[in-house]
Scaffold this motif. Structure first.
Motif, mmCIF file in Angstrom:
data_model
loop_
_atom_site.group_PDB
_atom_site.id
_atom_site.type_symbol
_atom_site.label_atom_id
_atom_site.label_comp_id
_atom_site.label_asym_id
_atom_site.label_seq_id
_atom_site.Cartn_x
_atom_site.Cartn_y
_atom_site.Cartn_z
ATOM 1 N N VAL A 26 -71.056 75.399 51.192
ATOM 2 C CA VAL A 26 -71.902 74.204 51.241
ATOM 3 C C VAL A 26 -71.766 73.455 49.916
ATOM 4 N N SER A 27 -71.427 72.183 49.992
ATOM 5 C CA SER A 27 -71.252 71.364 48.792
ATOM 6 C C SER A 27 -72.066 70.080 48.921
ATOM 7 N N GLY A 28 -72.301 69.443 47.788
ATOM 8 C CA GLY A 28 -73.017 68.176 47.806
ATOM 9 C C GLY A 28 -73.317 67.717 46.394
ATOM 10 N N PHE A 29 -74.212 66.753 46.274
ATOM 11 C CA PHE A 29 -74.603 66.291 44.945
ATOM 12 C C PHE A 29 -76.052 65.796 44.979
ATOM 13 N N GLU A 61 -73.076 67.653 40.910
ATOM 14 C CA GLU A 61 -72.488 68.313 42.061
ATOM 15 C C GLU A 61 -72.846 69.795 42.105
ATOM 16 N N PHE A 62 -72.848 70.352 43.315
ATOM 17 C CA PHE A 62 -73.103 71.777 43.497
ATOM 18 C C PHE A 62 -72.255 72.295 44.665
ATOM 19 N N SER A 63 -72.023 73.589 44.648
ATOM 20 C CA SER A 63 -71.283 74.242 45.730
ATOM 21 C C SER A 63 -71.741 75.687 45.793
ATOM 22 N N VAL A 64 -71.964 76.195 47.000
ATOM 23 C CA VAL A 64 -72.487 77.550 47.158
ATOM 24 C C VAL A 64 -71.953 78.162 48.451
ATOM 25 N N GLU A 65 -71.696 79.453 48.415
ATOM 26 C CA GLU A 65 -71.258 80.200 49.595
ATOM 27 C C GLU A 65 -72.487 80.830 50.236
ATOM 28 N N LEU A 66 -72.704 80.551 51.520
ATOM 29 C CA LEU A 66 -73.890 81.044 52.210
ATOM 30 C C LEU A 66 -73.529 81.716 53.523
ATOM 31 N N LYS A 70 -79.783 79.143 59.475
ATOM 32 C CA LYS A 70 -80.536 77.904 59.381
ATOM 33 C C LYS A 70 -81.306 77.937 58.070
ATOM 34 N N TYR A 71 -81.219 76.859 57.269
ATOM 35 C CA TYR A 71 -81.818 76.857 55.937
ATOM 36 C C TYR A 71 -82.737 75.656 55.742
ATOM 37 N N ARG A 72 -83.808 75.918 55.010
ATOM 38 C CA ARG A 72 -84.637 74.831 54.485
ATOM 39 C C ARG A 72 -84.155 74.559 53.070
ATOM 40 N N VAL A 73 -83.901 73.284 52.763
ATOM 41 C CA VAL A 73 -83.299 72.922 51.486
ATOM 42 C C VAL A 73 -84.330 72.198 50.617
ATOM 43 N N THR A 74 -84.433 72.612 49.354
ATOM 44 C CA THR A 74 -85.293 71.914 48.393
ATOM 45 C C THR A 74 -84.485 71.594 47.143
ATOM 46 N N ASP A 91 -78.516 73.531 59.675
ATOM 47 C CA ASP A 91 -78.226 74.666 60.568
ATOM 48 C C ASP A 91 -76.726 74.924 60.562
ATOM 49 N N TYR A 92 -76.318 76.075 59.984
ATOM 50 C CA TYR A 92 -74.897 76.402 59.884
ATOM 51 C C TYR A 92 -74.502 77.533 60.817
ATOM 52 N N ILE A 93 -75.329 77.856 61.791
ATOM 53 C CA ILE A 93 -75.000 78.944 62.722
ATOM 54 C C ILE A 93 -73.808 78.544 63.585
ATOM 55 N N PHE A 94 -73.853 77.326 64.103
ATOM 56 C CA PHE A 94 -72.761 76.839 64.941
ATOM 57 C C PHE A 94 -72.105 75.584 64.380
ATOM 58 N N ASN A 95 -72.787 74.928 63.451
ATOM 59 C CA ASN A 95 -72.285 73.648 62.951
ATOM 60 C C ASN A 95 -71.603 73.817 61.600
ATOM 61 N N PRO A 96 -70.468 73.178 61.400
ATOM 62 C CA PRO A 96 -69.805 73.238 60.086
ATOM 63 C C PRO A 96 -70.613 72.453 59.063
ATOM 64 N N PRO A 97 -70.585 72.863 57.798
ATOM 65 C CA PRO A 97 -71.379 72.173 56.769
ATOM 66 C C PRO A 97 -70.826 70.791 56.457
ATOM 67 N N GLU A 98 -71.744 69.846 56.297
ATOM 68 C CA GLU A 98 -71.383 68.508 55.836
ATOM 69 C C GLU A 98 -71.828 68.356 54.388
ATOM 70 N N ASN A 99 -71.225 67.416 53.691
ATOM 71 C CA ASN A 99 -71.578 67.180 52.296
ATOM 72 C C ASN A 99 -73.045 66.750 52.198
ATOM 73 N N LEU A 100 -73.840 67.493 51.402
ATOM 74 C CA LEU A 100 -75.269 67.202 51.283
ATOM 75 C C LEU A 100 -75.505 66.205 50.150
#
Length: 271
Positions: A26-29, A61-66, A70-74, A91-100
Motif C-alpha cells: 500500500v502506497s500513497g502520500f 510519501e509512505f509505503s507499507v506491506e500489509l 479490510k482496514y480503517r485508515v487514520t 478493503d484489500y481482501i479482493f481489491n488491489p490497492p490504489e494510491n492513497l
C-alpha cells in the motif's frame, strides 16, 4: 516416484503463490492540498483492531506491506487535522490497492470578536479570557470593543468580563475554519436601586427636585421630584464608581459615595 515428486513440486509452488498473494503493498502520500507533509503518522487498523503505523517521508510519501484485509485508515500530524474522517476504510481482501491520498488541514485559525453592552454599544478595555485546549490567553478589547487572537482547531472557550456588568461567554467547536470574525459577546449592565428620604432639620422635603450626579464627570445620571412624603426612589441605576446627590433649589451637594449595590433607606440630610 516421479509422479509423487511432481505432485510435491506443484503443491510447493501453489503454496508459494498463495503466500505471495497474502499481502499487498500500500502506497500513497499525505498532503494539505498545497504541500506534501512529511513526518505524518499513517495507521492501518484491521478487523481485529490490530494496528500498523508508519511515518511519511520528507516528500510526504509512505509505503507499507500489509496482509490482505479490510482496514480503517487514520493520519495524524502535530498542528494539523485529518480530513479523511474517522470512518475511512479500504478493503484489500479482493481489491488491489490504489494510491492513497490522505488530506489534512492546518490547525491554525484567526478569530476576531466584539464585546458590546445590552444597548449595542462597543465596550473598550473589557477583559477577555480565552481557553484553547490547555492554553489560557488574557486579552483586552480595543476602543471599538474588538478582540482577536490566533489558535488552532478544537474546543475554544471565550469569556468576557468588565466591572459594572455581568460576565458572559461562548464555547466554539472549530473544525475546518481558518478565519472567524462573526463572534459577538453581549454584557448586560448591572443596575441598582437607591431609595430614601430627603430631610432638612426635622422636616421631609416634599416635591423637591433631586439629582443623582456622576462623580467622575459631574453629569446628571437621573433626576426626580421627591414624593408628597419627601421620599425618593431611583431605579435601574448603572454601576458608577462615584456619585453624589444635588438639590439645585438649595444649592446642596452631598458627599460622594459608591454605587455598587442596592442602597435602601439612603436618607439625605441637607443640614
Amino acid at each position: 516416484m516421479r509422479f509423487r515428486l511432481f505432485l510435491c513440486f506443484i503443491f510447493a509452488f501453489s503454496l508459494s503463490i498463495l503466500a505471495e498473494n497474502k499481502t499487498v503493498t500500500v502506497s500513497g502520500f499525505v498532503t494539505d492540498k498545497e504541500f506534501r507533509l512529511g513526518d505524518a503518522t499513517v495507521c492501518f487498523f484491521n478487523s481485529s483492531n490490530n494496528v500498523k503505523c508508519i511515518k511519511s517521508d520528507i516528500n510526504g510519501e509512505f509505503s507499507v506491506e500489509l496482509p490482505k484485509n479490510k482496514y480503517r485508515v487514520t493520519v495524524k500530524k502535530d498542528g494539523y487535522s485529518s480530513l479523511v474522517g474517522k470512518n475511512f476504510f479500504v478493503d484489500y481482501i479482493f481489491n488491489p490497492p490504489e494510491n492513497l491520498i490522505l488530506n489534512m488541514t492546518d490547525n491554525k485559525i484567526t478569530i476576531y470578536g466584539k464585546v458590546i453592552n445590552n444597548f449595542g454599544e462597543p465596550m473598550k478595555d473589557t477583559q477577555v479570557k480565552v481557553k484553547i485546549g490547555e492554553d489560557l490567553l488574557d486579552i483586552t478589547t480595543n476602543s471599538n470593543g474588538i478582540f482577536s487572537f490566533k489558535g488552532h482547531v478544537g474546543l475554544i472557550s471565550i469569556f468576557a468580563q468588565k466591572s459594572g456588568f455581568y460576565g458572559n461567554g461562548i464555547s466554539l467547536l472549530i473544525q475546518n475554519e481558518k478565519f472567524i470574525n462573526d463572534i459577538s459577546i453581549v454584557l448586560e449592565a448591572k443596575t441598582f436601586y437607591i431609595s430614601g428620604a430627603l430631610v432638612k432639620g426635622n422636616n421631609y422635603l416634599k416635591e423637591v427636585e433631586l439629582e443623582l450626579i456622576n462623580g467622575n464627570n459631574n453629569k446628571i445620571i437621573a433626576s426626580l421630584k421627591t414624593s408628597k412624603d419627601g421620599l425618593f426612589e431611583f431605579r435601574d441605576i448603572l454601576n458608577y464608581e462615584k456619585a453624589y446627590f444635588r438639590v439645585p433649589s438649595l444649592g446642596f451637594k452631598s458627599n460622594i459615595f459608591t454605587i455598587n449595590k442596592d442602597l435602601r433607606q439612603f436618607n439625605i440630610f441637607t443640614e
